[in-house]
Design an enzyme around this catalytic site. Structure first.
Site, PDB file in Angstrom:
ATOM      1  N   CYS A  29       0.830  -1.200   0.000  1.00 51.71           N
ATOM      2  CA  CYS A  29       0.000   0.000   0.000  1.00 51.71           C
ATOM      3  C   CYS A  29       0.873   1.263   0.000  1.00 51.71           C
ATOM      4  O   CYS A  29       1.583   1.519  -0.962  1.00 51.71           O
ATOM      5  CB  CYS A  29      -0.979  -0.046   1.168  1.00 51.71           C
ATOM      6  SG  CYS A  29      -2.407   1.053   0.968  1.00 51.71           S
ATOM      7  N   HIS A  81      -2.712  -5.566   0.466  1.00 58.57           N
ATOM      8  CA  HIS A  81      -2.194  -5.886   1.803  1.00 58.57           C
ATOM      9  C   HIS A  81      -2.101  -7.399   2.041  1.00 58.57           C
ATOM     10  O   HIS A  81      -2.979  -7.977   2.688  1.00 58.57           O
ATOM     11  CB  HIS A  81      -3.106  -5.292   2.872  1.00 58.57           C
ATOM     12  CG  HIS A  81      -2.959  -3.829   3.073  1.00 58.57           C
ATOM     13  ND1 HIS A  81      -1.918  -3.269   3.783  1.00 58.57           N
ATOM     14  CD2 HIS A  81      -3.735  -2.792   2.648  1.00 58.57           C
ATOM     15  CE1 HIS A  81      -2.055  -1.952   3.813  1.00 58.57           C
ATOM     16  NE2 HIS A  81      -3.152  -1.635   3.116  1.00 58.57           N
ATOM     17  N   GLU A 117      -0.339  -8.799   4.122  1.00 55.56           N
ATOM     18  CA  GLU A 117       0.015  -9.032   5.528  1.00 55.56           C
ATOM     19  C   GLU A 117      -1.173  -9.012   6.480  1.00 55.56           C
ATOM     20  O   GLU A 117      -1.054  -9.486   7.622  1.00 55.56           O
ATOM     21  CB  GLU A 117       1.052  -7.991   5.987  1.00 55.56           C
ATOM     22  CG  GLU A 117       0.513  -6.609   6.336  1.00 55.56           C
ATOM     23  CD  GLU A 117       0.212  -5.717   5.131  1.00 55.56           C
ATOM     24  OE1 GLU A 117      -0.132  -4.544   5.337  1.00 55.56           O
ATOM     25  OE2 GLU A 117       0.325  -6.200   3.982  1.00 55.56           O
TER      26      GLU A 117
END
Length: 285
Positions: free
Chosen positions: A103, A197, A199
């Site tokens: 991001c 994202h 993660e």
């Protein structure tokens, strides 16, 4: 291995995120990295903070990888926080240490290497980026190894890369945001990054939707806060029971998002295909 996580969030955003999901973006990265690379030594840095000491190029060479988190920071606006973050990335590139960002992390690397970032205006990717597709270069790039021709991923952002820097390679995009994954080379450094994202968990997706409810209403993605709460509740439920086919079907998701092993694929690929080989070249075994 030794990792450095650079938390791109300004202090106030960091605390809002902690209030909604229990941890900052950097703490999310630390938790995921400990799972992907058990035994790795992980440090956390907050480059946007006014009192943060930015590591020197020499210090950064002592790390095997640097990770840049997401953030509401606008890189197209000049601010002390943005300047500190870009200065940090200049040093990362100069150190030659492999780096990864999601991001805002991708946007930081882009600007530091000479590219441009812009506001998306009223456009949004909120919750998930849909129908991501690799470019011709991306189909053979190790960052996307194991991804199908089209896939979804957690995403929520208001800015995007407008122009990649010279020498960068576009790896994936979709109809909303053209630059969804890229490799950026600058000086001695190599950066792999994504606009989405890999993660974050589904629980964190739900929390992000609730945190940004007013923005989603303003952009016309929902009629009422109850609409957003209802969507977030379904995402939360899928986090608790990822095997529930009914919820996955209702949300239009498959194992690329619901399976943590698939969802974090880009991080795993970065460690296996860039970090470990670079570590060996540096004679660290």
């Amino acid at each position: 291995m030794r990792f450095l996580v650079a938390e791109c969030e300004p202090p106030e955003a960091r605390e809002r995120r902690r209030e909604s999901v229990g941890r900052s973006s950097g703490e999310t990265y630390l938790a995921v990295l400990h799972k992907l690379a058990p035994g790795a030594e992980c440090d956390r840095l907050k480059p946007t903070d006014s009192r943060a000491e930015i590591p020197s190029r020499e210090t950064l060479t002592g790390y095997d990888a640097v990770f840049l988190t997401g953030s509401p920071l606008h890189l197209w606006q000049d601010s002390p926080e943005a300047r500190r973050q870009i200065d940090f990335m200049h040093r990362v590139f100069a150190s030659g240490t492999p780096s990864f960002g999601s991001c805002a992390g991708l946007q930081v690397a882009c600007v530091a290497a000479g590219g441009k970032v812009r506001s998306m205006g009223k456009r949004r990717e909120a919750g998930f980026a849909r129908r991501l597709a690799a470019t011709e270069a991306g189909r053979s790039h190790p960052l996307l190894a194991g991804r199908p021709p089209s896939y979804d991923a957690p995403a929520i952002h208001t800015d995007e890369v407008e122009q990649l820097p010279e020498g960068a390679t576009l790896l994936a995009g979709n109809r909303v945001t053209a630059v969804q994954a890229a490799e950026i080379r600058c000086g001695e450094g190599v950066f792999w990054g994504v606009q989405y994202h890999p993660e974050i968990s589904l629980r964190e997706v739900a929390a992000a939707l609730r945190r940004q409810a007013s923005d989603l209403l303003e952009c016309g993605l929902a009629r009422t806060e109850a609409d957003i709460d209802g969507l977030a509740a379904q995402v939360d439920a899928l986090h608790e029971e990822p095997e529930r086919a009914d919820l996955a079907w209702r949300l239009g998701l498959d194992d690329q998002v619901t399976d943590p092993g698939q969802r974090t694929r880009e991080l795993r690929n970065f460690i296996e295909h860039l970090v470990r080989p670079t570590r060996l070249r540096r004679g660290r075994g």
